[in-house]
Design a protein around this motif. Structure first.
Motif, PDB file in Angstrom:
ATOM      1  N   UNK A 137       0.862  -1.189   0.000  1.00  0.00           N
ATOM      2  CA  UNK A 137       0.000   0.000   0.000  1.00  0.00           C
ATOM      3  C   UNK A 137       0.894   1.233   0.000  1.00  0.00           C
ATOM      4  N   UNK A 138       0.606   2.246  -0.807  1.00  0.00           N
ATOM      5  CA  UNK A 138       1.453   3.442  -0.868  1.00  0.00           C
ATOM      6  C   UNK A 138       1.720   4.037   0.503  1.00  0.00           C
ATOM      7  N   UNK A 139       2.984   4.355   0.761  1.00  0.00           N
ATOM      8  CA  UNK A 139       3.396   4.876   2.071  1.00  0.00           C
ATOM      9  C   UNK A 139       2.712   6.187   2.420  1.00  0.00           C
ATOM     10  N   UNK A 140       2.342   6.952   1.409  1.00  0.00           N
ATOM     11  CA  UNK A 140       1.762   8.265   1.676  1.00  0.00           C
ATOM     12  C   UNK A 140       0.461   8.167   2.482  1.00  0.00           C
ATOM     13  N   UNK A 141      -0.146   6.992   2.533  1.00  0.00           N
ATOM     14  CA  UNK A 141      -1.411   6.817   3.257  1.00  0.00           C
ATOM     15  C   UNK A 141      -1.215   6.430   4.722  1.00  0.00           C
ATOM     16  N   UNK A 142       0.022   6.191   5.148  1.00  0.00           N
ATOM     17  CA  UNK A 142       0.253   5.789   6.542  1.00  0.00           C
ATOM     18  C   UNK A 142      -0.188   6.869   7.537  1.00  0.00           C
ATOM     19  N   UNK A 143       0.196   8.155   7.357  1.00  0.00           N
ATOM     20  CA  UNK A 143      -0.236   9.166   8.338  1.00  0.00           C
ATOM     21  C   UNK A 143      -1.751   9.265   8.469  1.00  0.00           C
ATOM     22  N   UNK A 144      -2.465   9.223   7.357  1.00  0.00           N
ATOM     23  CA  UNK A 144      -3.932   9.325   7.407  1.00  0.00           C
ATOM     24  C   UNK A 144      -4.530   8.120   8.119  1.00  0.00           C
ATOM     25  N   UNK A 145      -3.941   6.946   7.903  1.00  0.00           N
ATOM     26  CA  UNK A 145      -4.456   5.732   8.528  1.00  0.00           C
ATOM     27  C   UNK A 145      -4.262   5.770  10.044  1.00  0.00           C
ATOM     28  N   UNK A 146      -3.071   6.157  10.471  1.00  0.00           N
ATOM     29  CA  UNK A 146      -2.827   6.281  11.915  1.00  0.00           C
ATOM     30  C   UNK A 146      -3.722   7.365  12.509  1.00  0.00           C
ATOM     31  N   UNK A 147      -3.870   8.467  11.778  1.00  0.00           N
ATOM     32  CA  UNK A 147      -4.683   9.583  12.268  1.00  0.00           C
ATOM     33  C   UNK A 147      -6.137   9.178  12.470  1.00  0.00           C
ATOM     34  N   UNK A 148      -6.658   8.310  11.611  1.00  0.00           N
ATOM     35  CA  UNK A 148      -8.040   7.852  11.776  1.00  0.00           C
ATOM     36  C   UNK A 148      -8.213   7.147  13.112  1.00  0.00           C
ATOM     37  N   UNK A 149      -7.193   6.428  13.542  1.00  0.00           N
ATOM     38  CA  UNK A 149      -7.288   5.710  14.802  1.00  0.00           C
ATOM     39  C   UNK A 149      -7.042   6.548  16.031  1.00  0.00           C
ATOM     40  N   UNK A 150      -6.273   7.660  15.895  1.00  0.00           N
ATOM     41  CA  UNK A 150      -5.902   8.401  17.102  1.00  0.00           C
ATOM     42  C   UNK A 150      -6.413   9.835  17.166  1.00  0.00           C
ATOM     43  N   UNK A 151      -6.681  10.477  16.035  1.00  0.00           N
ATOM     44  CA  UNK A 151      -7.072  11.886  16.048  1.00  0.00           C
ATOM     45  C   UNK A 151      -8.557  12.121  15.830  1.00  0.00           C
ATOM     46  N   UNK A 152      -9.350  11.071  15.743  1.00  0.00           N
ATOM     47  CA  UNK A 152     -10.761  11.278  15.406  1.00  0.00           C
ATOM     48  C   UNK A 152     -11.688  10.698  16.475  1.00  0.00           C
ATOM     49  N   UNK A 153     -12.307   9.558  16.193  1.00  0.00           N
ATOM     50  CA  UNK A 153     -13.390   9.069  17.063  1.00  0.00           C
ATOM     51  C   UNK A 153     -12.917   8.660  18.457  1.00  0.00           C
ATOM     52  N   UNK A 154     -11.721   8.081  18.586  1.00  0.00           N
ATOM     53  CA  UNK A 154     -11.271   7.675  19.922  1.00  0.00           C
ATOM     54  C   UNK A 154     -10.805   8.864  20.756  1.00  0.00           C
TER      55      UNK A 154
END
Length: 471
Positions: A137-154
């Motif tokens: 999976x393209x590396x450029x998507x790693x920050x957004x993926x981590x951010x979904x888990x830590x900067x949003x609903x939780x």
């Protein structure tokens, strides 16, 4: 008066620019404050010592224990191997092809379990990198993926989350960390579904363009990680033998927080709080903060008990966690100090009155105010504290007069703080990109969609649903 408003806008622009250029908020916030004071013709030295510093100190006095215990908890989870074990367990259950889902779930578990957001970012990147490499999976998507888990609903939406963004509204509205549970759960599902859909869509889109994991040059993330002090020292601790034990501290934070909030604290006699030496507080003012503290401290003690044979190493890790807590809490407190300075100038009263005169109800007023301040400061906790320090009492009175549920307002206010807070100048965004060895140009587009578009849309829909009486 016009000049004062111009000064506020220029100071905000300066704060954003300095933060985007990498100037620490500890330095940028006082400088931006001076600009606002110059245009308002207010005395600089008295304002700095009597307004900026007391506001900064009050924030630290209220929330430093959460930052401190959260950082210590995060370091202990890391050095014991518990965090890595959790990540590997989740990955094995979801499967290698579910690299995005595995990263989101693991990040979310750690954040909801009480580990500091910044600590989770540092822990998750090496794991996410290997998952994305294996799945190509393209590396450029790693920050957004981590951010979904830590900067949003939780961080803001799930009821009971021990993150400070869920504690702050309770200090002003007298609500607990489980306030607005149904709305929080619905909002969380909306953000998760949207975020996963976007990430999978972007993965397919980038692959069609010929982009793969190795398409983005590795930016030397290991050196960057060391420069930011994220790596712990050398600890000679064995890997956990059981896959279940690493989950126990996270479960402990939730269960203790839940029990204290709904059962233990309400059953206790708190009459002595009326004593002048406690400042006239009530249980409602502090229940959320105290419940989270008890939960995290209990989890820390559990980790120490489970690893008592390595007490010397863990004791050293406790000291490291304490040091790691300093920068985040002082940075956020500095932004709060800046907000207090802006709120003290005469021009701010005009802005405040304009917000309250727009004819909206308490929830909309709170959501709009918090969203704007969080966006301008680039901080969810700092922006929310600034807004509620200035308008919290009025918002509470307005809600009571309208018959609006303070628990609903708590949840939507917390969620509103987690939308515009991740504009490009956000310290959290800058830190996450540095950890991942990527730039704004490479990864910010997807990160913004995940942390701004999804949460803001969810809040807007939920506010509409509340206004229609659905909740």
């Amino acid at each position: 008066m016009v000049l004062g408003i111009v000064g506020i806008l220029l100071s905000l622009a300066l704060l954003i620019t300095l933060a985007y250029r990498g100037v620490p908020v500890l330095v940028a916030a006082p400088i931006a404050s001076l600009v606002a004071l110059l245009f308002s013709r207010a005395p600089m030295l008295p304002v700095y010592t009597e307004i900026f510093m007391p506001a900064m100190a009050n924030f630290i006095g209220s929330f430093f224990p959460v930052f401190l215990t959260g950082a210590i908890f995060g370091v202990l989870m890391s050095v014991t191997g518990y965090a890595r074990s959790i990540a590997m367990t989740v990955t094995s259950l979801i499967g290698g092809r579910g690299a995005i889902a595995a990263t989101v779930v693991t990040s979310a578990l750690m954040t909801y379990g009480g580990i500091s957001l910044f600590v989770v970012a540092f822990v998750m990147y090496p794991l996410a990198r290997e998952l994305f490499r294996a799945a190509d999976i393209p590396r450029r998507l790693i920050p957004a993926t981590i951010a979904l888990g830590i900067f949003t609903f939780t961080m803001t939406a799930l009821p009971g989350t021990p993150q400070v963004q869920n504690i702050i509204p309770g200090q002003f509205f007298g609500t607990g960390s489980f306030a607005g549970a149904l709305i929080g759960i619905v909002g969380s599902l909306m953000v998760i579904v949207f975020g996963l859909f976007w990430l999978e869509f972007r993965t397919r889109q980038l692959r069609r363009k010929g982009e793969h994991f190795s398409s983005v040059h590795n930016g030397g993330e290991q050196e960057i990680l060391r420069a930011n002090g994220s790596g712990q020292g050398t600890y000679d601790l064995p890997e956990p033998k059981s896959r279940i034990i690493p989950f126990l501290p996270l479960l402990t934070v939730f269960l203790v927080n839940f029990a204290c909030t709904l059962y233990i604290f309400p059953a206790m006699d708190w009459a002595y709080l009326a004593d002048d030496k406690y400042g006239g507080i009530t249980l409602a003012n502090r229940a959320a903060l105290w419940a989270v503290l008890v939960g995290i401290v209990t989890a820390i003690l559990l980790i120490l008990a489970l690893n008592f044979r390595h007490f010397k190493e863990l004791f050293r890790a406790v000291g490291e966690g304490a040091k790691n807590s300093m920068f985040p809490v002082f940075s956020t407190a500095s932004e709060v100090g800046y907000g207090a300075v802006v709120a003290s100038v005469a021009a701010f009263a005009v802005v405040r009155d304009s917000i309250f005169n727009m004819g909206a109800n308490a929830i909309i007023t709170s959501v709009v105010t918090v969203s704007i301040t969080a966006g301008l400061t680039g901080s969810s906790s700092g922006g929310m504290t600034i807004a509620l320090n200035a308008l919290g009492e009025q918002l509470r009175d307005m809600a009571l007069a309208e018959g609006t549920s303070l628990e609903v307002m708590h949840r939507l206010t917390a969620m509103a703080s987690g939308g515009l807070d991740t504009l490009p100048h956000s310290g959290a965004v800058v830190t996450l990109l540095i950890v991942c060895g990527l730039t704004h140009r490479q990864s910010y587009k997807d990160l913004a969609v995940i942390t701004i578009v999804g949460p803001v849309a969810a809040v807007a829909l939920l506010v509409g649903a509340v206004s229609l009486g659905i909740f």
